[in-house]
Design an enzyme around this catalytic site. Structure first.
Site, mmCIF file in Angstrom:
data_model
loop_
_atom_site.group_PDB
_atom_site.id
_atom_site.type_symbol
_atom_site.label_atom_id
_atom_site.label_comp_id
_atom_site.label_asym_id
_atom_site.label_seq_id
_atom_site.Cartn_x
_atom_site.Cartn_y
_atom_site.Cartn_z
ATOM 1 N N TYR A 170 37.993 46.426 51.813
ATOM 2 C CA TYR A 170 38.429 45.372 52.726
ATOM 3 C C TYR A 170 39.898 45.084 52.464
ATOM 4 C CZ TYR A 170 38.368 41.200 55.609
ATOM 5 O OH TYR A 170 38.625 40.294 56.605
ATOM 6 N N GLN A 222 31.825 39.610 59.420
ATOM 7 C CA GLN A 222 31.160 40.642 60.216
ATOM 8 C C GLN A 222 31.501 42.044 59.716
ATOM 9 O OE1 GLN A 222 33.359 38.449 61.334
ATOM 10 N NE2 GLN A 222 34.885 39.365 62.694
ATOM 11 N N ASN A 269 39.505 36.154 52.605
ATOM 12 C CA ASN A 269 39.479 34.697 52.640
ATOM 13 C C ASN A 269 38.109 34.176 52.211
ATOM 14 O OD1 ASN A 269 37.786 35.106 54.835
ATOM 15 N ND2 ASN A 269 39.327 34.565 56.365
ATOM 16 N N SER A 307 45.237 33.201 43.211
ATOM 17 C CA SER A 307 46.045 34.001 42.288
ATOM 18 C C SER A 307 46.644 33.119 41.192
ATOM 19 C CB SER A 307 47.157 34.700 43.064
ATOM 20 O OG SER A 307 47.767 35.687 42.272
ATOM 21 N N GLN A 354 53.745 33.913 42.269
ATOM 22 C CA GLN A 354 52.335 33.616 42.495
ATOM 23 C C GLN A 354 52.168 32.394 43.384
ATOM 24 O OE1 GLN A 354 49.817 35.771 41.626
ATOM 25 N NE2 GLN A 354 51.717 36.881 41.244
ATOM 26 N N HIS A 400 51.771 32.744 47.203
ATOM 27 C CA HIS A 400 50.548 33.274 47.826
ATOM 28 C C HIS A 400 49.865 32.203 48.668
ATOM 29 C CE1 HIS A 400 49.969 37.375 46.527
ATOM 30 N NE2 HIS A 400 50.353 37.065 45.304
ATOM 31 N N GLU A 444 44.808 35.649 35.202
ATOM 32 C CA GLU A 444 44.840 36.903 35.967
ATOM 33 C C GLU A 444 46.059 37.731 35.548
ATOM 34 O OE1 GLU A 444 44.990 38.284 40.674
ATOM 35 O OE2 GLU A 444 45.609 36.261 40.095
ATOM 36 N N HIS A 445 47.241 37.157 35.647
ATOM 37 C CA HIS A 445 48.485 37.804 35.237
ATOM 38 C C HIS A 445 49.068 37.056 34.039
ATOM 39 C CE1 HIS A 445 48.246 38.325 39.716
ATOM 40 N NE2 HIS A 445 48.474 39.577 39.392
ATOM 41 N N ASP A 463 52.185 44.381 40.786
ATOM 42 C CA ASP A 463 51.548 44.219 42.096
ATOM 43 C C ASP A 463 51.734 45.443 42.978
ATOM 44 O OD1 ASP A 463 50.312 41.811 41.902
ATOM 45 O OD2 ASP A 463 51.793 40.674 43.039
ATOM 46 N N GLU A 485 3.208 46.571 21.879
ATOM 47 C CA GLU A 485 3.437 45.858 23.137
ATOM 48 C C GLU A 485 2.194 45.835 24.017
ATOM 49 O OE1 GLU A 485 6.878 47.548 25.025
ATOM 50 O OE2 GLU A 485 8.261 46.670 23.582
ATOM 51 N N HIS A 528 1.654 54.212 27.586
ATOM 52 C CA HIS A 528 2.936 54.616 27.012
ATOM 53 C C HIS A 528 2.699 55.343 25.684
ATOM 54 C CE1 HIS A 528 4.855 51.963 29.915
ATOM 55 N NE2 HIS A 528 6.066 52.304 29.457
#
Length: 438
Positions: A138, A199, A222, A245, A267, A270, A335-336, A369, A423, A428
């Site tokens: 995506y 979708q 999003n 971010s 950052q 963003h 993250e960074h 990046d 068991e 088995h």
């Protein structure tokens, strides 16, 4: 322009822990209305397939075609987009792609290969690594275009040996971004559809008459995309549910304050929920960075977003030492993480939790990046405590190999039988005992 009202905290203050917890707070819960809407969209796509995809694409993106096949981009269209961009853009795309590909090829050699060995009795044990058959990536569209996201998702899949890479990208009002399509061409995307939102995730997860069902969906989006990925997990794999971010800078005061201010901006621009934090033991340097922030912000095209981010979730934190700064960094698990110091390798061994660690004053996060090589799809919201960057391993799976020799069955059989009887699983036990020599 008024100064940026970014938080100033100090670790030696009595209420630091309370202020720090407030700074870290961010709710990952999706709005209930979004959840309900996404659930309805996914159910509709699963039930009506192409017809639902066409309807939602027309409704949300004001972009329609007689069939979903009309929303698919041919390889020739991707090549035409590549040819249409400027020579400088082509060179940049190809150079970035080569670096990203090379990094992930090394990653494949390090952790993505099958192996096996034999015991003394001839029993073979091992691991078989195989790529996924088909993945969906995506790529966000709309407010901004992200060719770098194409490279970072498609290239590790390609290096892993995935049979088919299917890209989906929203094109509001039918406006296609040539750089995104060119990146898809360079990265070897096999099929591409101009659909987005929940979708698109549903189409990839369930399959429609035209969009093939994939084994895994990766890539950012999003709140609707994140909710859809969460809901289809189990039908397909997903990479992660990404939050806003983040950047955390550990500085000893040796880097020009303007550089660090701009890294914080990188950052913050963003979105308003992005988080930028600076940790430093030098109070005078924190004041320099604040001054640089106020001086540089008016020059930024996205200054309103940067200001909202810095004032809402940013902080300049005065620490007692760099050692303490490293300890706080591990609590945040950013993250960074930039280590902007004279000797970054002194501090790197102390840093245990981060999506990516950028060492030294010249290593701006923005290089990671786009073109340094490692993947820019990174764990957020503290999940770097237990998660890793997107990589070749995300597009592979592992099967255990076991081939027990006759001699090995004599050794392993009694062990297995004893545990199986314990068991209460007689079949088995007897399956193992039948192979024992009488």
């Amino acid at each position: 322009m008024s100064p940026v009202q970014i938080r100033h905290l100090a670790t030696d203050s009595a209420d630091f822990d309370a202020q720090f917890r407030q700074l870290q707070h961010w709710s990952a819960e999706t709005d209930q209305a979004i959840e309900e809407r996404v659930a309805a969209i996914l159910a509709d796509v699963r039930s009506r397939g192409d017809a639902a995809v066409l309807e939602y694409t027309a409704r949300f993106d004001q972009w329609s075609a007689p069939t979903v096949a009309g929303l698919e981009l041919s390889r020739d269209e991707l090549r035409a987009a590549f040819d249409s961009i400027t020579p400088a853009q082509r060179r940049a795309l190809e150079a970035a792609a080569q670096r990203v590909r090379s990094y992930h090829e090394r990653q494949l050699q390090a952790c993505g290969l099958s192996w096996q060995y034999r015991d003394e009795d001839g029993t073979l044990l091992g691991q078989k690594v195989t790529p996924l058959d088909r993945v969906g990536i995506y790529v966000p569209g709309g407010k901004a275009a992200y060719p770098s996201s194409v490279l970072m998702n498609a290239l590790p899949a390609q290096v892993a040996g995935v049979g088919e890479i299917v890209m989906v990208v929203p094109t509001p009002r039918g406006e296609k971004n040539a750089l995104v399509l060119a990146a898809a061409y360079v990265a070897g995307v096999h099929r591409a559809f101009t659909i987005g939102g929940a979708q698109a995730v549903g189409a990839l997860a369930y399959g429609t008459e035209t969009v093939p069902r994939v084994d895994k969906v990766t890539g950012p989006g999003n709140a609707y995309v994140a909710s859809a990925k969460r809901r289809v997990f189990g039908q397909v794999g997903i990479d992660m549910i990404a939050g806003p971010s983040e950047i955390l800078v550990l500085a000893d005061g040796s880097t020009p304050a303007e550089w660090v201010a701009m890294d914080l901006f990188s950052q913050a621009e963003h979105d308003e929920l992005a988080q930028s934090i600076l940790l430093c033991p030098e109070a005078a340097y924190l004041a320099e960075v604040q001054a640089a922030i106020d001086r540089l912000l008016p020059t930024m095209p996205r200054q309103a977003v940067i200001r909202a981010s810095l004032e809402g979730r940013g902080a300049l934190i005065h620490t007692r030492s760099m050692d303490e700064a490293c300890a706080i960094s591990n609590r945040i698990a950013p993250e960074h993480l930039e280590v902007s110091s004279r000797d970054p390798h002194r501090w790197e061994p102390l840093l245990r939790h981060a999506g990516a660690i950028f060492l030294g004053a010249y290593t701006s996060e923005s290089l990671g990046d786009y073109c340094a090589g490692p993947n820019h799809v990174l764990p957020t919201s503290g999940t770097a405590r237990f998660s890793s960057p997107l990589g070749v391993y995300d597009f592979q799976k592992r099967s255990s190999l076991i081939e027990v020799s006759e001699a090995g069955a004599q050794v392993l059989g009694p062990i297995a039988a004893e545990l199986a009887y314990g068991e209460g699983l007689q079949a088995h036990a007897q399956a193992a005992e039948m192979r024992l020599k009488r």
